[in-house]
Design a protein around this motif. Structure first.
Motif, short mmCIF file in Angstrom:
data_model
loop_
_atom_site.label_atom_id
_atom_site.label_comp_id
_atom_site.label_asym_id
_atom_site.label_seq_id
_atom_site.Cartn_x
_atom_site.Cartn_y
_atom_site.Cartn_z
N VAL A 301 58.76 37.40 -2.23
CA VAL A 301 58.06 37.22 -3.32
C VAL A 301 56.63 38.00 -3.34
CG1 VAL A 301 58.93 34.94 -3.81
CG2 VAL A 301 56.99 35.12 -2.52
N SER A 302 56.28 38.62 -2.24
CA SER A 302 54.89 39.15 -2.04
C SER A 302 54.84 40.27 -2.95
CB SER A 302 55.09 39.90 -0.63
OG SER A 302 56.00 41.04 -0.49
N TRP A 303 55.80 40.91 -3.63
CA TRP A 303 55.27 41.88 -4.53
C TRP A 303 54.38 41.25 -5.74
CZ3 TRP A 303 56.08 40.45 -9.57
CH2 TRP A 303 56.89 39.25 -10.25
N LYS A 304 54.21 39.94 -5.92
CA LYS A 304 53.44 39.57 -6.93
C LYS A 304 52.00 39.55 -6.57
CE LYS A 304 53.51 34.37 -6.73
NZ LYS A 304 51.89 34.30 -6.75
N GLU A 305 51.89 39.68 -5.05
CA GLU A 305 50.58 39.85 -4.34
C GLU A 305 49.97 41.02 -4.10
OE1 GLU A 305 49.03 36.92 -4.46
OE2 GLU A 305 50.57 35.48 -4.51
N GLY A 306 50.66 42.10 -4.56
CA GLY A 306 50.35 43.32 -4.43
C GLY A 306 50.84 44.03 -3.23
N VAL A 307 51.97 43.51 -2.56
CA VAL A 307 52.78 43.94 -1.63
C VAL A 307 54.03 43.96 -1.51
CG1 VAL A 307 52.70 43.40 0.99
CG2 VAL A 307 50.56 43.12 -0.03
N PHE A 308 54.81 45.21 -1.05
CA PHE A 308 56.00 45.18 -0.82
C PHE A 308 56.33 44.78 0.46
CE2 PHE A 308 55.94 48.06 -4.33
CZ PHE A 308 56.51 47.21 -5.45
N SER A 309 57.20 43.79 1.07
CA SER A 309 57.38 43.48 2.23
C SER A 309 59.05 43.51 2.59
CB SER A 309 57.07 41.90 2.73
OG SER A 309 57.21 41.64 3.92
N PHE A 310 59.12 44.35 3.25
CA PHE A 310 60.59 44.72 3.75
C PHE A 310 60.98 44.26 5.47
CE2 PHE A 310 59.36 48.23 0.60
CZ PHE A 310 59.84 47.75 -0.50
#
Length: 378
Positions: A301-310
């Motif tokens: 869900v980090s995409w909504k905080e301005g971050v892509f976490s892989f």
């Protein structure tokens, strides 16, 4: 290197976006937290990080014996400060090239910028409104400042429920507050169908037509016990008040539902499954089977905080996510690259070249070419 996140953290000069990258690394492993605490205990504000090897030597020299194994901690340092080209870092399956050759990079077009807040609002009469920064919109039921869309909780409910659509193109994302107070974050290439107002006492229903959305649902107790449902062509989700993420893209063969808080019931044509926090339901659209696994919620869900976490994702999947955000096409000239897996964090506000150069600098790519809106990985 430009971003020395450990030092910035210790100096209290870290930016909010860099803080997200630091937290992802810090929370990932016990060893990372242990390492940071050792650095903090032996920290000297006069230390200046220039490169990974020098950073390692200056920091490790100040850490009490017994010292950790050099190779491991070299990676620990690298994973934080290798955000050299933006607020992001990448690690290639425990392999960091000892030497990096300079290779040519072909760029045949202007810089490809990251996505922005933008969407198309389709009203009940079929008219369409372009929503983006600087373009405000307002009517009796809804208003927008171009960066978010907010529906009135006082809107009158007609005998027939009236629906609007919010469509997010590639290279966009948007935030919407429904009339019941439910908050929805929509990712690139997504569409949501929802009522302008909900009928009191009836189940509140919206439809994620396609794409990805994060829901923070207004509790049932605030709506006389009315349940909330998210429909999709292949499944439905029933909730009482919770936070969850649904990923249901048209070009993928699976639908992923990740529960952050509360409780949801995921219904498919073949089975029903109750999810607990940190669980993810994976619905295979080909055979209609569903599996459930415990996942790292932050990565999902980090995409909504301005971050892509892989974490452990293959480059093919990573580039599919990147392509939606930057509205580009990706071609793998070297097919062997598709299945190489990584763990890392990317800030979504970077230009595309910065992301590709980060990957290339870590000897993951031999080369890449940007030709108009097509990226060729070599």
């Amino acid at each position: 290197m430009e971003f020395k996140l450990i030092l910035k953290k210790l100096n209290n000069s870290i930016s909010p976006k860099e803080e997200l990258v630091f937290k992802a690394w810090y929370q990932e492993k016990k060893e990372h937290r242990q390492f940071f605490n050792n650095v903090k205990a032996n920290y000297n504000k006069n230390i200046e990080i220039v490169d990974i090897e020098e950073a390692w030597q200056k920091i490790v020299d100040r850490i009490d014996k017994p010292k950790p194994h050099k190779t491991y901690w070299k990676f620990a340092v690298a994973s934080v400060i290798v955000g050299l080209l933006g607020t992001g870092y990448f690690l290639k399956d425990n392999i960091l090239g000892d030497s990096i050759e300079k290779k040519s990079v072909i760029i045949n077009e202007n810089s490809i910028l990251p996505g922005i807040d933008k969407a198309i609002l389709t009203l009940e009469d079929g008219s369409q409104i372009a929503l983006e920064k600087g373009a405000s919109f307002q009517n009796n039921n809804v208003n927008s400042n171009g960066e978010q869309l907010v529906y009135s909780s006082k809107a009158k409910v007609s005998k027939e429920i009236v629906y609007n659509y919010l469509t997010i193109p590639r290279g966009g994302e948007f935030y919407i507050v429904l009339s019941d107070g439910t908050q929805v974050w929509l990712n690139s290439e997504s569409q949501l169908k929802y009522p302008v107002s909900f009928k009191e006492g009836d189940t509140r229903k919206v439809e994620l037509v396609y794409g990805e959305a994060y829901f923070d649902v207004s509790p049932s107790m605030e709506h006389k016990g009315s349940k909330f449902m998210v429909l999709n062509e292949s499944q439905s989700i029933e909730v009482l008040g919770t936070e969850f993420n649904i990923k249901a893209y048209k070009d993928e063969t699976n639908i992923y539902t990740t529960l952050v808080e509360g409780k949801v019931l995921v219904k498919s044509p073949t089975q029903n499954q109750v999810l607990k926090p940190k669980q993810q339901a994976n619905l295979n659209l080909q055979d209609k089977s569903m599996s459930v696994a415990t996942v790292n919620v932050y990565n999902e869900v980090s995409w909504k905080e301005g971050v892509f976490s892989f974490k452990g994702k293959p480059l093919k999947e990573i580039m599919k996510i990147v392509s939606r955000w930057y509205d580009i096409d990706v071609v793998f000239e070297n097919k062997e690259l598709e299945n190489i897996t990584f763990k890392g964090v990317l800030g979504k506000n970077q230009e595309l070249e910065e992301i590709l150069m980060t990957i290339k600098t870590l000897s993951i790519l031999e080369d890449f070419e940007i030709n108009n809106k097509t990226i060729i990985l070599k």
